[in-house]
Motif scaffolding. Sequence first.
Motif, PDB file in Angstrom:
ATOM      1  N   MET A   1       0.828  -1.194   0.000  1.00  0.00           N
ATOM      2  CA  MET A   1       0.000   0.000   0.000  1.00  0.00           C
ATOM      3  C   MET A   1       0.870   1.255   0.000  1.00  0.00           C
ATOM      4  SD  MET A   1      -3.317   0.842   0.552  1.00  0.00           S
ATOM      5  CE  MET A   1      -4.195   2.308   0.879  1.00  0.00           C
ATOM      6  N   LEU A   2       1.817   1.317   0.941  1.00  0.00           N
ATOM      7  CA  LEU A   2       2.702   2.473   1.019  1.00  0.00           C
ATOM      8  C   LEU A   2       3.608   2.542  -0.201  1.00  0.00           C
ATOM      9  CD1 LEU A   2       3.766   4.890   2.610  1.00  0.00           C
ATOM     10  CD2 LEU A   2       5.338   3.335   3.769  1.00  0.00           C
ATOM     11  N   ALA A   3       4.101   1.394  -0.642  1.00  0.00           N
ATOM     12  CA  ALA A   3       4.975   1.370  -1.808  1.00  0.00           C
ATOM     13  C   ALA A   3       4.229   1.857  -3.047  1.00  0.00           C
ATOM     14  CB  ALA A   3       5.526  -0.032  -2.033  1.00  0.00           C
ATOM     15  N   ALA A   4       2.972   1.495  -3.169  1.00  0.00           N
ATOM     16  CA  ALA A   4       2.178   1.935  -4.308  1.00  0.00           C
ATOM     17  C   ALA A   4       1.944   3.443  -4.256  1.00  0.00           C
ATOM     18  CB  ALA A   4       0.846   1.201  -4.337  1.00  0.00           C
ATOM     19  N   ALA A   5       1.713   3.980  -3.069  1.00  0.00           N
ATOM     20  CA  ALA A   5       1.506   5.420  -2.926  1.00  0.00           C
ATOM     21  C   ALA A   5       2.780   6.187  -3.254  1.00  0.00           C
ATOM     22  CB  ALA A   5       1.032   5.749  -1.513  1.00  0.00           C
ATOM     23  N   LEU A   6       3.932   5.668  -2.808  1.00  0.00           N
ATOM     24  CA  LEU A   6       5.204   6.316  -3.107  1.00  0.00           C
ATOM     25  C   LEU A   6       5.518   6.255  -4.591  1.00  0.00           C
ATOM     26  CD1 LEU A   6       7.422   5.151  -0.108  1.00  0.00           C
ATOM     27  CD2 LEU A   6       6.399   7.404  -0.471  1.00  0.00           C
ATOM     28  N   ALA A   7       5.217   5.129  -5.207  1.00  0.00           N
ATOM     29  CA  ALA A   7       5.458   4.993  -6.640  1.00  0.00           C
ATOM     30  C   ALA A   7       4.552   5.939  -7.426  1.00  0.00           C
ATOM     31  CB  ALA A   7       5.227   3.548  -7.069  1.00  0.00           C
ATOM     32  N   ALA A   8       3.328   6.144  -6.953  1.00  0.00           N
ATOM     33  CA  ALA A   8       2.415   7.042  -7.638  1.00  0.00           C
ATOM     34  C   ALA A   8       2.904   8.488  -7.566  1.00  0.00           C
ATOM     35  CB  ALA A   8       1.016   6.935  -7.020  1.00  0.00           C
ATOM     36  N   MET A   9       3.628   8.838  -6.496  1.00  0.00           N
ATOM     37  CA  MET A   9       4.167  10.189  -6.365  1.00  0.00           C
ATOM     38  C   MET A   9       5.522  10.321  -7.064  1.00  0.00           C
ATOM     39  SD  MET A   9       3.171  11.421  -2.515  1.00  0.00           S
ATOM     40  CE  MET A   9       4.154  10.202  -1.695  1.00  0.00           C
ATOM     41  N   GLY A  10       6.042   9.231  -7.589  1.00  0.00           N
ATOM     42  CA  GLY A  10       7.321   9.286  -8.281  1.00  0.00           C
ATOM     43  C   GLY A  10       8.512   9.172  -7.365  1.00  0.00           C
ATOM     44  N   LEU A  11       8.304   8.708  -6.138  1.00  0.00           N
ATOM     45  CA  LEU A  11       9.412   8.609  -5.198  1.00  0.00           C
ATOM     46  C   LEU A  11      10.221   7.333  -5.366  1.00  0.00           C
ATOM     47  CD1 LEU A  11       7.861  10.095  -1.956  1.00  0.00           C
ATOM     48  CD2 LEU A  11       9.385  11.188  -3.589  1.00  0.00           C
ATOM     49  N   GLY A  12       9.854   6.480  -6.300  1.00  0.00           N
ATOM     50  CA  GLY A  12      10.642   5.289  -6.573  1.00  0.00           C
ATOM     51  C   GLY A  12      11.719   5.558  -7.619  1.00  0.00           C
ATOM     52  N   SER A  13      11.660   6.714  -8.250  1.00  0.00           N
ATOM     53  CA  SER A  13      12.624   7.065  -9.282  1.00  0.00           C
ATOM     54  C   SER A  13      13.912   7.578  -8.638  1.00  0.00           C
ATOM     55  CB  SER A  13      12.036   8.140 -10.193  1.00  0.00           C
ATOM     56  OG  SER A  13      11.907   9.350  -9.480  1.00  0.00           O
ATOM     57  N   PRO A  14      15.008   7.616  -9.382  1.00  0.00           N
ATOM     58  CA  PRO A  14      16.261   8.130  -8.814  1.00  0.00           C
ATOM     59  C   PRO A  14      16.149   9.573  -8.313  1.00  0.00           C
ATOM     60  CG  PRO A  14      16.712   6.948 -10.840  1.00  0.00           C
ATOM     61  CD  PRO A  14      15.220   7.037 -10.709  1.00  0.00           C
ATOM     62  N   LEU A  15      15.437  10.433  -9.053  1.00  0.00           N
ATOM     63  CA  LEU A  15      15.266  11.807  -8.585  1.00  0.00           C
ATOM     64  C   LEU A  15      14.394  11.875  -7.337  1.00  0.00           C
ATOM     65  CD1 LEU A  15      14.884  13.930 -11.830  1.00  0.00           C
ATOM     66  CD2 LEU A  15      16.761  13.929 -10.195  1.00  0.00           C
ATOM     67  N   GLY A  16      13.390  11.022  -7.272  1.00  0.00           N
ATOM     68  CA  GLY A  16      12.551  10.967  -6.075  1.00  0.00           C
ATOM     69  C   GLY A  16      13.342  10.505  -4.866  1.00  0.00           C
ATOM     70  N   ASN A  17      14.198   9.497  -5.075  1.00  0.00           N
ATOM     71  CA  ASN A  17      15.045   9.017  -3.981  1.00  0.00           C
ATOM     72  C   ASN A  17      16.016  10.104  -3.538  1.00  0.00           C
ATOM     73  OD1 ASN A  17      13.816   6.541  -4.013  1.00  0.00           O
ATOM     74  ND2 ASN A  17      15.346   5.596  -5.333  1.00  0.00           N
ATOM     75  N   LEU A  18      16.555  10.847  -4.498  1.00  0.00           N
ATOM     76  CA  LEU A  18      17.460  11.945  -4.169  1.00  0.00           C
ATOM     77  C   LEU A  18      16.742  13.018  -3.362  1.00  0.00           C
ATOM     78  CD1 LEU A  18      20.273  13.155  -4.505  1.00  0.00           C
ATOM     79  CD2 LEU A  18      19.474  14.179  -6.629  1.00  0.00           C
ATOM     80  N   LEU A  19      15.500  13.317  -3.744  1.00  0.00           N
ATOM     81  CA  LEU A  19      14.716  14.303  -3.001  1.00  0.00           C
ATOM     82  C   LEU A  19      14.486  13.850  -1.566  1.00  0.00           C
ATOM     83  CD1 LEU A  19      13.019  16.889  -2.892  1.00  0.00           C
ATOM     84  CD2 LEU A  19      11.086  15.523  -3.687  1.00  0.00           C
ATOM     85  N   VAL A  20      14.145  12.591  -1.384  1.00  0.00           N
ATOM     86  CA  VAL A  20      13.930  12.057  -0.031  1.00  0.00           C
ATOM     87  C   VAL A  20      15.225  12.139   0.774  1.00  0.00           C
ATOM     88  CG1 VAL A  20      13.424   9.953   1.266  1.00  0.00           C
ATOM     89  CG2 VAL A  20      12.002  10.585  -0.682  1.00  0.00           C
ATOM     90  N   ALA A  21      16.355  11.802   0.159  1.00  0.00           N
ATOM     91  CA  ALA A  21      17.638  11.855   0.860  1.00  0.00           C
ATOM     92  C   ALA A  21      17.994  13.284   1.244  1.00  0.00           C
ATOM     93  CB  ALA A  21      18.726  11.251  -0.020  1.00  0.00           C
ATOM     94  N   ILE A  22      17.763  14.237   0.356  1.00  0.00           N
ATOM     95  CA  ILE A  22      18.078  15.637   0.659  1.00  0.00           C
ATOM     96  C   ILE A  22      17.195  16.169   1.777  1.00  0.00           C
ATOM     97  CG2 ILE A  22      17.970  17.977  -0.279  1.00  0.00           C
ATOM     98  CD1 ILE A  22      19.052  16.815  -2.896  1.00  0.00           C
ATOM     99  N   VAL A  23      15.928  15.824   1.750  1.00  0.00           N
ATOM    100  CA  VAL A  23      15.013  16.262   2.814  1.00  0.00           C
ATOM    101  C   VAL A  23      15.416  15.632   4.150  1.00  0.00           C
ATOM    102  CG1 VAL A  23      12.627  16.152   3.640  1.00  0.00           C
ATOM    103  CG2 VAL A  23      13.102  16.794   1.269  1.00  0.00           C
ATOM    104  N   ALA A  24      15.806  14.360   4.127  1.00  0.00           N
ATOM    105  CA  ALA A  24      16.249  13.700   5.359  1.00  0.00           C
ATOM    106  C   ALA A  24      17.513  14.369   5.902  1.00  0.00           C
ATOM    107  CB  ALA A  24      16.499  12.221   5.103  1.00  0.00           C
TER     108      ALA A  24
END
Length: 62
Positions: A1-24
């Motif tokens: 469920m959570l993985a599907a929501a993250l994928a829908a927001m584009g957070l599974g992509s390399p840029l999405g992962n980079l955004l999450v890392a920068i925010v963290a």
Amino acid sequence: MLAAALAAMGLGSPLGNLLVAIVALLVIVLVGRFLLSVAWKLLLVAGIVVAALYVLSVLGLS
């Protein structure tokens, strides 16, 4: 469920992962900055108290 929501927001992509890392990292730096600010003040107060106690012990008033 959570993985599907993250994928829908584009957070599974390399840029999405980079955004999450920068925010963290931003959150970690902001929290660390606050804690260091508090620690600096505590060390300053402790240094003043120890210096005062040292002066009192040298003068024989303690």
